[in-house]
Design a protein around this motif. Sequence first.
Motif, mmCIF file in Angstrom:
data_model
loop_
_atom_site.group_PDB
_atom_site.id
_atom_site.type_symbol
_atom_site.label_atom_id
_atom_site.label_comp_id
_atom_site.label_asym_id
_atom_site.label_seq_id
_atom_site.Cartn_x
_atom_site.Cartn_y
_atom_site.Cartn_z
ATOM 1 N N THR A 109 -0.192 -1.549 -5.783
ATOM 2 C CA THR A 109 -1.027 -1.257 -4.624
ATOM 3 C C THR A 109 -2.464 -1.703 -4.838
ATOM 4 N N ALA A 113 0.828 -1.210 0.000
ATOM 5 C CA ALA A 113 0.000 0.000 0.000
ATOM 6 C C ALA A 113 0.861 1.258 0.000
ATOM 7 N N GLN A 158 -4.034 3.025 0.339
ATOM 8 C CA GLN A 158 -4.168 2.748 -1.096
ATOM 9 C C GLN A 158 -4.681 3.973 -1.841
#
Length: 412
Positions: free
Chosen positions: A139, A39, A108
């Motif tokens: 991600t 992320a 994200q």
Amino acid sequence: MSTTVNDDATAAAVSTSEETIKRWRDKKKYLWPFSLLPALAVFIAWGLVELTGSGIFWWGGFPIVFGLIPLLDVIIGDDGENPPDEVMEELENDPFYRWMTYLYIPIQYAGLGVAVYFWATGSLSVFESIGLATTVAITSGIGINVAHELGHKKEENERWASRIVLAQSFYGHFYIEHNRGHHVRVATPEDPASSRFGESFYHFLPRTVTGAITSAWELEKKRFERLGQSHWTLKNDVLNAWLMSVALFGGILIGLQALSFAGVLTDYSIWNVLPYLVIQAILGFSLLEVVNYLEHYGLKRQKLESGRYERCQPKHSWNSDRIVTNIALYQLQRHSDHHANPTRRYQTLRSFDEAPMLPGGYATMMVVAVIPPLWRKIMDHRVLDHYDGDITKANIYPPKRDKILAKYGQES
């Protein structure tokens, strides 16, 4: 006398159970924040660009996930530990683990926001912009695994969070097809998400993408038919999932255009942003499909005399217990237990001795899967060994069936 013996046995069992609970602790518990590394890929890439002044680091997502994680898998090795039954309920209800999935979502989308800003300003070259799109895709692609974890849960807020994650990759129909399609048809020729022996990833990808869309649509259509209603409604979970993506992409582009009119973005053009949103979405859901490709390659549930398939068992999923990828993918690699217990939370998934094991972690095998000759060299003999040399028991790619049967000495 008998009652006394039984009471003593019960007391001993309770004592042993309590001792197990006291003694066992999840050694990985405070390693789980590492699962947020994908992320953070955009922020890591941005930091490296600022530190070095080199735009090459906008491509940093791929070496983080497909370089660093496989390397650590080799160095650190397998997990080798399952939680005992006595601690399962306590482990399931520990909120720490839920927050490790919840936190992925704002990070994200913050990464997407950073990427959109850099694209919109026109400050990156095309090469750098594509590199940033691939990092964003890392991600969002691994975010689909977060959506997978949340989408299986009973809590309505977690299922909605799953759809929010999927909106970025325009793959909201996965929520329907995976839960109600794949889990029913897994490891059968009818499942678009189960790859077949002899089928390359590049043949599998268009089949699974189109198959997933068709399957999700048909599942929702049948659901509304049972209700006696039209499926052309916003209550259709395929349509409302796609509309979430349209709203997300449209909102980004409209917002940027407004900033351009206001003079905040002087060099903005829709073509600075839209192509890269599309690239990250396509690459993102393709990463999911690489994982789908390796999870059930060549494995097949056999048909019973009744004409129905045998129930799904540990032998029908490829597993791995490499600890670093286990953490990075929320133990998706303990895939057999996931199919046996779909609502079970990631921290309680177990590794089965009887499940077929991959020679590397999922992060490693994803790289192998996109190189067909290497994949066949590593995996085909493992499928054959799994069926004790009887390739007819495998899920075979139909266009190559005769050639495969002839190669392995079987009659069609």
